[in-house]
Design a protein around this motif. Sequence first.
Motif, PDB file in Angstrom:
ATOM      1  N   UNK A  95       1.163 -20.534  26.951  1.00  0.00           N
ATOM      2  CA  UNK A  95       1.599 -20.325  25.572  1.00  0.00           C
ATOM      3  C   UNK A  95       1.780 -18.827  25.352  1.00  0.00           C
ATOM      4  N   UNK A  96       2.963 -18.446  24.864  1.00  0.00           N
ATOM      5  CA  UNK A  96       3.264 -17.042  24.563  1.00  0.00           C
ATOM      6  C   UNK A  96       3.767 -16.947  23.126  1.00  0.00           C
ATOM      7  N   UNK A  97       3.647 -15.752  22.539  1.00  0.00           N
ATOM      8  CA  UNK A  97       4.158 -15.575  21.177  1.00  0.00           C
ATOM      9  C   UNK A  97       5.654 -15.267  21.236  1.00  0.00           C
ATOM     10  N   UNK A  98       6.254 -15.026  20.068  1.00  0.00           N
ATOM     11  CA  UNK A  98       7.698 -14.819  20.019  1.00  0.00           C
ATOM     12  C   UNK A  98       8.132 -13.548  20.728  1.00  0.00           C
ATOM     13  N   UNK A 102       1.314 -13.089  26.291  1.00  0.00           N
ATOM     14  CA  UNK A 102       0.437 -14.206  26.636  1.00  0.00           C
ATOM     15  C   UNK A 102      -0.532 -14.509  25.491  1.00  0.00           C
ATOM     16  N   UNK A 103      -0.642 -15.807  25.119  1.00  0.00           N
ATOM     17  CA  UNK A 103      -1.586 -16.237  24.090  1.00  0.00           C
ATOM     18  C   UNK A 103      -2.695 -17.062  24.718  1.00  0.00           C
ATOM     19  N   UNK A 104      -2.340 -18.096  25.454  1.00  0.00           N
ATOM     20  CA  UNK A 104      -3.334 -18.939  26.106  1.00  0.00           C
ATOM     21  C   UNK A 104      -2.661 -19.775  27.185  1.00  0.00           C
ATOM     22  N   UNK A 143       5.294 -19.575  17.335  1.00  0.00           N
ATOM     23  CA  UNK A 143       5.600 -18.670  16.241  1.00  0.00           C
ATOM     24  C   UNK A 143       7.020 -18.156  16.241  1.00  0.00           C
ATOM     25  N   UNK A 144       7.905 -18.798  16.960  1.00  0.00           N
ATOM     26  CA  UNK A 144       9.297 -18.370  16.995  1.00  0.00           C
ATOM     27  C   UNK A 144       9.946 -18.696  15.654  1.00  0.00           C
ATOM     28  N   UNK A 145      10.602 -17.715  15.081  1.00  0.00           N
ATOM     29  CA  UNK A 145      11.282 -17.926  13.806  1.00  0.00           C
ATOM     30  C   UNK A 145      12.679 -18.465  14.066  1.00  0.00           C
TER      31      UNK A 145
END
Length: 153
Positions: A95-98, A102-104, A143-145
Amino acid sequence: MAYIYKGLDGKKMSEIIASLPEVQAEVDARAFEIGVRAEELLLQHRAEGIAQIDIVKGDIDSYVVLEDTNGTNSKSGANSAASIEFGRSAYDVEVVDQNGHYVSEYTVGAMEGLHILEQASHLPKKSGPKVKVKRQKIRVIRGRKKKRGGGRG
């Protein structure tokens, strides 16, 4: 040796026999029986989800179909029915942010297939070797817009 000749209208004799009302009624009845058994088997295993059994009528044949289009795969037009029927290998999800940071990470475990359609239709379960797939890593962006349309403003 037996030969199947064409009828007067150019159709094969097998096509003529298959389209008889009595034969079509039996095909429909068998598909309904298999569909009811498949639905019972699916209900025994359903914990959550929207998997369902459908009976589809073709030109000559009837088909019993296992469908499962859920929220994670409906956007791509995919269907999870193959994983339900035949199983799946384990895979890793990153899992990565926009911004791509790296997030988790977590692992989705392997799952043995339920073979619902095989059991419902009384087909013998294939006892061949299982498919071995190299463990994959999937990247999920959180969190992708959404991009806005190309209008004014």
